[in-house]
Design a protein around this motif. Structure first.
Motif, PDB file in Angstrom:
ATOM      1  N   THR A   2      20.824  42.225  49.517  1.00 49.30           N
ATOM      2  CA  THR A   2      21.519  43.060  48.634  1.00 49.30           C
ATOM      3  C   THR A   2      23.000  43.165  49.374  1.00 49.30           C
ATOM      4  N   THR A   3      24.041  43.048  48.306  1.00 48.21           N
ATOM      5  CA  THR A   3      25.365  42.792  48.614  1.00 48.21           C
ATOM      6  C   THR A   3      25.798  44.353  48.885  1.00 48.21           C
ATOM      7  N   PRO A  10      33.509  44.486  44.864  1.00 46.10           N
ATOM      8  CA  PRO A  10      33.429  42.911  45.002  1.00 46.10           C
ATOM      9  C   PRO A  10      33.423  42.438  43.549  1.00 46.10           C
ATOM     10  N   HIS A  11      33.898  40.930  43.758  1.00 45.41           N
ATOM     11  CA  HIS A  11      33.926  40.124  42.322  1.00 45.41           C
ATOM     12  C   HIS A  11      32.411  39.996  41.893  1.00 45.41           C
ATOM     13  N   GLN A  12      32.448  40.202  40.463  1.00 43.56           N
ATOM     14  CA  GLN A  12      31.036  40.351  39.954  1.00 43.56           C
ATOM     15  C   GLN A  12      30.024  39.053  40.156  1.00 43.56           C
ATOM     16  N   GLN A  13      30.471  38.039  40.714  1.00 40.90           N
ATOM     17  CA  GLN A  13      29.747  36.995  40.930  1.00 40.90           C
ATOM     18  C   GLN A  13      29.304  37.060  42.596  1.00 40.90           C
ATOM     19  N   LEU A  14      29.748  37.922  43.217  1.00 40.48           N
ATOM     20  CA  LEU A  14      29.442  37.851  44.814  1.00 40.48           C
ATOM     21  C   LEU A  14      28.135  37.971  45.088  1.00 40.48           C
ATOM     22  N   GLN A  15      27.139  38.796  44.363  1.00 41.82           N
ATOM     23  CA  GLN A  15      25.856  38.650  44.817  1.00 41.82           C
ATOM     24  C   GLN A  15      25.239  37.191  44.445  1.00 41.82           C
ATOM     25  N   HIS A  16      25.408  36.563  43.425  1.00 41.11           N
ATOM     26  CA  HIS A  16      25.027  35.361  43.105  1.00 41.11           C
ATOM     27  C   HIS A  16      25.427  34.217  44.029  1.00 41.11           C
ATOM     28  N   LEU A  17      26.708  34.549  44.872  1.00 41.85           N
ATOM     29  CA  LEU A  17      27.038  33.563  46.077  1.00 41.85           C
ATOM     30  C   LEU A  17      26.177  33.868  46.841  1.00 41.85           C
ATOM     31  N   VAL A  18      25.873  35.197  47.419  1.00 42.49           N
ATOM     32  CA  VAL A  18      25.258  35.698  48.521  1.00 42.49           C
ATOM     33  C   VAL A  18      23.838  35.118  48.403  1.00 42.49           C
ATOM     34  N   ASP A  19      23.199  35.035  47.271  1.00 44.92           N
ATOM     35  CA  ASP A  19      21.761  34.694  47.216  1.00 44.92           C
ATOM     36  C   ASP A  19      21.742  33.234  47.559  1.00 44.92           C
ATOM     37  N   TRP A  20      22.702  32.355  47.008  1.00 41.55           N
ATOM     38  CA  TRP A  20      22.389  30.883  47.413  1.00 41.55           C
ATOM     39  C   TRP A  20      22.594  30.570  48.666  1.00 41.55           C
ATOM     40  N   ALA A  33      43.128  29.392  39.985  1.00 42.56           N
ATOM     41  CA  ALA A  33      43.758  29.764  41.072  1.00 42.56           C
ATOM     42  C   ALA A  33      43.867  31.467  41.048  1.00 42.56           C
ATOM     43  N   GLY A  34      43.641  32.025  42.218  1.00 43.33           N
ATOM     44  CA  GLY A  34      43.644  33.349  42.336  1.00 43.33           C
ATOM     45  C   GLY A  34      42.621  34.252  41.976  1.00 43.33           C
ATOM     46  N   SER A  35      41.472  33.534  41.658  1.00 37.73           N
ATOM     47  CA  SER A  35      40.157  34.159  41.345  1.00 37.73           C
ATOM     48  C   SER A  35      39.342  35.006  42.348  1.00 37.73           C
ATOM     49  N   GLY A  36      39.743  34.623  43.569  1.00 38.48           N
ATOM     50  CA  GLY A  36      39.004  35.334  44.594  1.00 38.48           C
ATOM     51  C   GLY A  36      37.848  34.575  45.106  1.00 38.48           C
ATOM     52  N   LYS A  37      37.998  33.355  45.347  1.00 37.11           N
ATOM     53  CA  LYS A  37      36.967  32.466  45.467  1.00 37.11           C
ATOM     54  C   LYS A  37      36.894  32.452  47.513  1.00 37.11           C
ATOM     55  N   GLY A 166      35.291  32.749  37.453  1.00 35.16           N
ATOM     56  CA  GLY A 166      36.539  33.063  36.693  1.00 35.16           C
ATOM     57  C   GLY A 166      37.099  34.291  37.133  1.00 35.16           C
ATOM     58  N   TYR A 167      37.999  34.902  36.290  1.00 39.21           N
ATOM     59  CA  TYR A 167      38.810  36.230  36.688  1.00 39.21           C
ATOM     60  C   TYR A 167      37.749  37.216  36.437  1.00 39.21           C
ATOM     61  N   ASP A 168      37.540  38.277  37.495  1.00 32.43           N
ATOM     62  CA  ASP A 168      36.992  39.636  37.175  1.00 32.43           C
ATOM     63  C   ASP A 168      37.972  40.433  36.745  1.00 32.43           C
ATOM     64  N   GLU A 169      38.062  40.597  35.471  1.00 34.03           N
ATOM     65  CA  GLU A 169      39.246  41.649  35.097  1.00 34.03           C
ATOM     66  C   GLU A 169      38.907  43.205  34.884  1.00 34.03           C
ATOM     67  N   VAL A 170      37.559  43.323  35.188  1.00 32.98           N
ATOM     68  CA  VAL A 170      37.219  44.865  35.364  1.00 32.98           C
ATOM     69  C   VAL A 170      37.493  45.095  37.122  1.00 32.98           C
ATOM     70  N   ALA A 171      37.180  44.536  37.800  1.00 35.35           N
ATOM     71  CA  ALA A 171      37.383  44.627  39.156  1.00 35.35           C
ATOM     72  C   ALA A 171      38.821  44.527  39.558  1.00 35.35           C
ATOM     73  N   GLU A 172      39.846  43.691  38.639  1.00 37.93           N
ATOM     74  CA  GLU A 172      41.215  43.589  38.983  1.00 37.93           C
ATOM     75  C   GLU A 172      42.056  44.965  38.736  1.00 37.93           C
ATOM     76  N   PHE A 173      41.457  45.928  37.990  1.00 37.56           N
ATOM     77  CA  PHE A 173      42.079  47.311  38.089  1.00 37.56           C
ATOM     78  C   PHE A 173      41.893  47.859  39.387  1.00 37.56           C
ATOM     79  N   ASP A 174      40.467  47.890  40.083  1.00 39.08           N
ATOM     80  CA  ASP A 174      40.343  48.421  41.327  1.00 39.08           C
ATOM     81  C   ASP A 174      41.042  47.685  42.309  1.00 39.08           C
ATOM     82  N   TRP A 175      41.201  46.462  42.216  1.00 41.36           N
ATOM     83  CA  TRP A 175      41.967  45.731  43.416  1.00 41.36           C
ATOM     84  C   TRP A 175      43.397  46.095  43.381  1.00 41.36           C
TER      85      TRP A 175
END
Length: 249
Positions: A2-3, A10-20, A33-37, A166-175
């Motif tokens: 669990t993240t 976190p970026h919306q894809q972080l859990q996906h990355l953690v799982d692998w 560029a700038g998507s937080g990889k 891709g860009y996480d435009e919801v999290a972008e507001f929090d960042w």
């Protein structure tokens, strides 16, 4: 796994990355560029309590960069891959699709083998060694936006599980800070219109985050707009995009 990330959304894809990575599967992250990889990779490694080792790839990257070399006095000088390969950790190849294609042959061998021959000796791969390729493309060659990217060997690409980033435009507001929501909305509008017009420009969340910091500290809006968005474009692109955005507003 669990993240749990405190203090930053976190970026919306972080859990996906953690799982692998939890399964010790190598991952290829493709996104603009700038998507937080890179940041997400560090966060994932932290969650999994693994050290991170990063190699910034380019056309000057060679086998010595990865494996190390024996110097004239006979001493072995380790490369970037040696520590994570032998002792475990997340090995990040940043801009992997911008590197010398011959280097990927070395990467392919290291990712697939139980051991690998380094300049000083044969080293057994640690069970916690896992690689992450951060890229702007899927390794299939240049595209409209990233014309300098290389086409990579299919056998190497097959070693990676592939996550679109891709860009996480919801999290972008929090960042950026919710107090600067108007600015972030404007940046996202410019980005959307640039995409609609198929323009070869980058308007990343960095513009939102850095611009919000500047506005918060009293920098004039026009200067922030110029420095974070318009000055990086050709005059023709900037004028065209400004006219379109002005029409929407």
């Amino acid at each position: 796994v669990t993240t749990i990330i405190k203090d930053i959304r976190p970026h919306q894809q972080l859990q996906h990355l953690v799982d692998w990575l939890h399964l010790r599967e190598h991952v290829w992250m493709a996104g603009p560029a700038g998507s937080g990889k890179s940041t997400a990779t560090e966060q994932a490694a932290h969650i999994l309590t693994l050290p991170v080792y990063t190699l910034n790839c380019g056309m000057a990257t060679n086998d010595w960069s990865l494996l190390g070399f024996i110097n004239p006095t006979g001493k072995y000088i380790p490369g970037h891959m040696r520590q994570p390969f032998e002792y475990g950790g997340v090995f990040v190849l940043d801009e992997i699709d911008n590197t010398n294609p011959s280097v990927l042959t070395t990467i392919n061998g290291a990712l697939s083998a139980r051991s690998y021959t380094f300049p000083d000796k044969v080293v057994t791969r640690h069970p916690d060694f896992v690689a992450v390729g951060c890229a702007n493309t899927w390794g299939t060659g240049p595209d409209r936006q990233y014309v300098g990217r290389n086409q990579l060997d299919a056998a190497t690409l097959d070693r990676f599980r592939k996550i679109p980033w891709g860009y996480d435009e919801v999290a972008e507001f929090d960042w950026s800070g919710r107090d600067q929501a108007t600015w972030v909305t404007y940046v996202q509008l410019v980005r959307a219109k640039a995409t609609e017009l198929a323009m070869r420009v980058v308007v990343s969340p960095r513009a939102s985050i850095i611009g919000a910091k500047a506005l918060r500290n009293g920098m004039p809006l026009t200067q922030v707009m110029d420095d974070c968005i318009w000055n990086g474009m050709s005059q023709d692109d900037a004028t065209r995009l400004q006219q379109v955005v002005r029409g929407v507003r």
